[in-house]
Write a protein that holds these residues in place. Sequence first.
Motif, PDB file in Angstrom:
ATOM      1  N   SER A   1      21.015  55.170 -78.536  1.00  0.00           N
ATOM      2  CA  SER A   1      20.402  54.213 -77.611  1.00  0.00           C
ATOM      3  C   SER A   1      19.427  53.259 -78.294  1.00  0.00           C
ATOM      4  CB  SER A   1      19.689  54.965 -76.490  1.00  0.00           C
ATOM      5  OG  SER A   1      18.700  55.815 -77.013  1.00  0.00           O
ATOM      6  N   ILE A   2      18.734  53.736 -79.331  1.00  0.00           N
ATOM      7  CA  ILE A   2      17.738  52.895 -80.008  1.00  0.00           C
ATOM      8  C   ILE A   2      18.414  51.753 -80.761  1.00  0.00           C
ATOM      9  CG2 ILE A   2      15.876  52.850 -81.707  1.00  0.00           C
ATOM     10  CD1 ILE A   2      15.187  54.377 -79.177  1.00  0.00           C
ATOM     11  N   LYS A   3      19.401  52.095 -81.579  1.00  0.00           N
ATOM     12  CA  LYS A   3      20.038  51.071 -82.417  1.00  0.00           C
ATOM     13  C   LYS A   3      20.937  50.136 -81.610  1.00  0.00           C
ATOM     14  CE  LYS A   3      19.782  53.032 -87.034  1.00  0.00           C
ATOM     15  NZ  LYS A   3      20.512  53.299 -88.277  1.00  0.00           N
TER      16      LYS A   3
ATOM     17  N   GLN B   1      23.650  40.084 -70.746  1.00  0.00           N
ATOM     18  CA  GLN B   1      24.011  40.868 -69.575  1.00  0.00           C
ATOM     19  C   GLN B   1      24.126  42.351 -69.929  1.00  0.00           C
ATOM     20  OE1 GLN B   1      27.717  38.599 -68.928  1.00  0.00           O
ATOM     21  NE2 GLN B   1      28.796  40.519 -68.915  1.00  0.00           N
ATOM     22  N   THR B   2      24.541  42.666 -71.156  1.00  0.00           N
ATOM     23  CA  THR B   2      24.577  44.064 -71.589  1.00  0.00           C
ATOM     24  C   THR B   2      23.166  44.634 -71.635  1.00  0.00           C
ATOM     25  OG1 THR B   2      26.536  43.562 -72.928  1.00  0.00           O
ATOM     26  CG2 THR B   2      25.396  45.624 -73.381  1.00  0.00           C
ATOM     27  N   LEU B   3      22.215  43.844 -72.154  1.00  0.00           N
ATOM     28  CA  LEU B   3      20.814  44.276 -72.185  1.00  0.00           C
ATOM     29  C   LEU B   3      20.278  44.496 -70.774  1.00  0.00           C
ATOM     30  CD1 LEU B   3      19.165  42.080 -74.970  1.00  0.00           C
ATOM     31  CD2 LEU B   3      19.267  44.563 -74.900  1.00  0.00           C
ATOM     32  N   ALA B   4      20.663  43.629 -69.850  1.00  0.00           N
ATOM     33  CA  ALA B   4      20.199  43.773 -68.461  1.00  0.00           C
ATOM     34  C   ALA B   4      20.629  45.126 -67.897  1.00  0.00           C
ATOM     35  CB  ALA B   4      20.761  42.641 -67.610  1.00  0.00           C
ATOM     36  N   ILE B   5      21.869  45.524 -68.181  1.00  0.00           N
ATOM     37  CA  ILE B   5      22.373  46.819 -67.703  1.00  0.00           C
ATOM     38  C   ILE B   5      21.599  47.960 -68.347  1.00  0.00           C
ATOM     39  CG2 ILE B   5      24.388  48.339 -67.672  1.00  0.00           C
ATOM     40  CD1 ILE B   5      26.112  45.772 -67.608  1.00  0.00           C
ATOM     41  N   ILE B   6      21.344  47.847 -69.658  1.00  0.00           N
ATOM     42  CA  ILE B   6      20.602  48.902 -70.371  1.00  0.00           C
ATOM     43  C   ILE B   6      19.208  49.056 -69.785  1.00  0.00           C
ATOM     44  CG2 ILE B   6      19.557  49.512 -72.590  1.00  0.00           C
ATOM     45  CD1 ILE B   6      21.994  48.183 -73.940  1.00  0.00           C
ATOM     46  N   TYR B   7      18.501  47.931 -69.627  1.00  0.00           N
ATOM     47  CA  TYR B   7      17.142  47.998 -69.076  1.00  0.00           C
ATOM     48  C   TYR B   7      17.147  48.567 -67.662  1.00  0.00           C
ATOM     49  CZ  TYR B   7      14.971  45.371 -72.910  1.00  0.00           C
ATOM     50  OH  TYR B   7      14.475  44.970 -74.131  1.00  0.00           O
ATOM     51  N   PHE B   8      18.153  48.182 -66.870  1.00  0.00           N
ATOM     52  CA  PHE B   8      18.221  48.664 -65.490  1.00  0.00           C
ATOM     53  C   PHE B   8      18.416  50.180 -65.455  1.00  0.00           C
ATOM     54  CE2 PHE B   8      20.661  49.524 -61.562  1.00  0.00           C
ATOM     55  CZ  PHE B   8      19.695  49.132 -60.652  1.00  0.00           C
ATOM     56  N   LYS B   9      19.301  50.689 -66.310  1.00  0.00           N
ATOM     57  CA  LYS B   9      19.530  52.140 -66.367  1.00  0.00           C
ATOM     58  C   LYS B   9      18.288  52.883 -66.859  1.00  0.00           C
ATOM     59  CE  LYS B   9      24.546  51.999 -67.012  1.00  0.00           C
ATOM     60  NZ  LYS B   9      25.675  52.258 -67.946  1.00  0.00           N
ATOM     61  N   GLU B  10      17.488  52.228 -67.722  1.00  0.00           N
ATOM     62  CA  GLU B  10      16.252  52.841 -68.209  1.00  0.00           C
ATOM     63  C   GLU B  10      15.126  52.754 -67.186  1.00  0.00           C
ATOM     64  OE1 GLU B  10      15.389  50.799 -71.826  1.00  0.00           O
ATOM     65  OE2 GLU B  10      16.836  51.937 -73.022  1.00  0.00           O
ATOM     66  N   GLY B  11      15.336  51.992 -66.108  1.00  0.00           N
ATOM     67  CA  GLY B  11      14.291  51.838 -65.098  1.00  0.00           C
ATOM     68  C   GLY B  11      13.303  50.736 -65.407  1.00  0.00           C
TER      69      GLY B  11
ATOM     70  N   ALA C   1      14.995  43.976 -67.067  1.00  0.00           N
ATOM     71  CA  ALA C   1      16.357  43.859 -66.521  1.00  0.00           C
ATOM     72  C   ALA C   1      16.486  42.573 -65.721  1.00  0.00           C
ATOM     73  CB  ALA C   1      16.676  45.067 -65.646  1.00  0.00           C
ATOM     74  N   TYR C   2      15.477  42.277 -64.906  1.00  0.00           N
ATOM     75  CA  TYR C   2      15.501  41.055 -64.092  1.00  0.00           C
ATOM     76  C   TYR C   2      15.440  39.819 -64.988  1.00  0.00           C
ATOM     77  CZ  TYR C   2      13.983  37.507 -60.757  1.00  0.00           C
ATOM     78  OH  TYR C   2      13.886  36.369 -60.015  1.00  0.00           O
ATOM     79  N   ARG C   3      14.581  39.859 -66.023  1.00  0.00           N
ATOM     80  CA  ARG C   3      14.443  38.712 -66.906  1.00  0.00           C
ATOM     81  C   ARG C   3      15.768  38.422 -67.636  1.00  0.00           C
ATOM     82  NH1 ARG C   3      10.628  40.705 -69.664  1.00  0.00           N
ATOM     83  NH2 ARG C   3       8.937  39.944 -68.348  1.00  0.00           N
ATOM     84  N   CYS C   4      16.420  39.481 -68.128  1.00  0.00           N
ATOM     85  CA  CYS C   4      17.694  39.299 -68.836  1.00  0.00           C
ATOM     86  C   CYS C   4      18.812  38.855 -67.888  1.00  0.00           C
ATOM     87  CB  CYS C   4      18.094  40.603 -69.536  1.00  0.00           C
ATOM     88  SG  CYS C   4      17.019  41.050 -70.917  1.00  0.00           S
ATOM     89  N   THR C   5      18.839  39.453 -66.692  1.00  0.00           N
ATOM     90  CA  THR C   5      19.878  39.099 -65.722  1.00  0.00           C
ATOM     91  C   THR C   5      19.755  37.638 -65.323  1.00  0.00           C
ATOM     92  OG1 THR C   5      19.804  41.349 -64.860  1.00  0.00           O
ATOM     93  CG2 THR C   5      20.901  39.701 -63.501  1.00  0.00           C
TER      94      THR C   5
END
Length: 547
Positions: free
Chosen positions: A237-239, A263-273, A278-282
């Motif tokens: 998850s880190i790398k 959009q991939t980052l948005a999903i990652i941030y959303f799953k991490e809470g 997540a909103y900024r990336c989306t």
Amino acid sequence: MKIAFFLLFLLFITTSFQAERDIYPNVTELNNAIISKNDYTKQKEENITAIKRVRKAGLPLLVEYRLNTTIYEEYRKFKIDSAIFYAYRNLQIAYALNDKELKDVAKIELSNLYSSSGKYRESETLLRSLNSRHLSRDGCAIYYEAYSRFFEHYITNSYSQVYIQQVETYRDSLLSVLDTSSMKFKLNMAEKNIFQRKIAIAQSDLLKIFNVLKSEHPDYGTVSYLLGNTYELQHNSIKKKKYYIISAIADLKNSIKDNAAMQTLAIIYFKEGDIDNAYRCTRSAIEDAIFCKVKFRTLQMSELYTIINTSYQIKEAKAKKQLQLYLIMISILSLFLILTVLYVYKQIKKVSKIKEELHLTSEKLVRSNKDIVKANDSLNERNALLLESNHIKEKYIAHFFDLCSTYVNKLENYRKTLNKKATDKQLDELFKMLRSTTVADNELEQLYIIFDRIFLNLYPTFIQEFNALLIREERVIVKQGELLNTELRIFALIRLGITDSVKIAGFLRYSLSTIYNYRTSARNRAAVARDDFEAMVLKIGFISPQE
């Protein structure tokens, strides 16, 4: 044994903390890049404008073709509709020169753009008009790549294992004609290895490229993204986050609007809470997709944007409630402290300060009276709002029941008509009525007329107040016989609190891009601040208590 376990746990915690700390500078750079995105876009447009200045009337067709190709490459992942213009112009030039190779290249480039913008039929038609056996080696390369990308884009609308296999088939064909030392070969081979779960091989090859590639290189973001894919499949998850962030930064700085990392980052941030990131990336991803007009990216982001935006709004509401609670607690503690100080002060100075205490008490009463007056004013304002809201609800309920009753009667009459036709075995007329959309179109037109009448009955000054928000020369003029036109109807729905473009598009039977264009056009013609325009539309027809 316990000591060894403790040391292993401590090592794990230290390693995780160090990894997160290594990512932190990249996160900061990503946030700064998002903030500066408009600057990068402006620089990109200036660069393209500089190239366009060379393109003048009277140039030899072959020179214009090559210049158009340069401009097309600049626009390809920036503004698809502009890229389509220059690719189509090259196709015209190729026909004028009667050069088969130039025709083939122009058709392939145009088909690639069509599939990205959601015009799959046009894209496939162009590709099917070509025969790979009659193409040069370079022509085959871009032909196979275009077909592979076509099926990649088509999967977003119609997922199928058959289409996935087609992607791999055309990628294999592409690899067979590419120079093995070229960047395109290496990237496609990495994608193939990732698909076949040869993660270690793909990761090793990509890291070799990444370590020698400069961040300004157009493929830097792609290499980083593919590295993120490999680490994601390894559950690192880190790398994976690190390389997705690097890819997103590269795309932002190079003004590549057709990108996947954000959009991939948005999903990652959303799953991490992490709802804020997540909103900024989306938001950044959906803005880029709309700007570039990449339909398959917009489709991928639309549902995710709704989910993350809702979560963000809920989080913001909770934060506001917590802040209000903290303010109340601080106010209570502050009041308690003041009262305590006053009590001690009064005890010490009880005899000598009676007059001063009375004076202070008098001032408090004055302040309390002012607060009461303010509170009464606030209550009056709220009562006025409630009266207006109740009035609107009563009218809406009456119109709603009347409209429902009318449509029930119409449906019953239509059912009786169909039943009679079926009973009389008038099948031709029955099928004709069933195939006809005239009834639905007429009812829809009648629905809009009813909506216009109800709305203007509730807000009779809507058109005048709406035009008052626009520049005089850009005001809306309703045609004779119309109550509201399409633009006014869109903002009538916004006035009623329906601000979601998807819902507006569904109600008015228009595409989402059409609704977006109308809203953007109105903001651009506003006589008020552009960002405040729709908020002021929401206030149309409101009568304050003072009036």
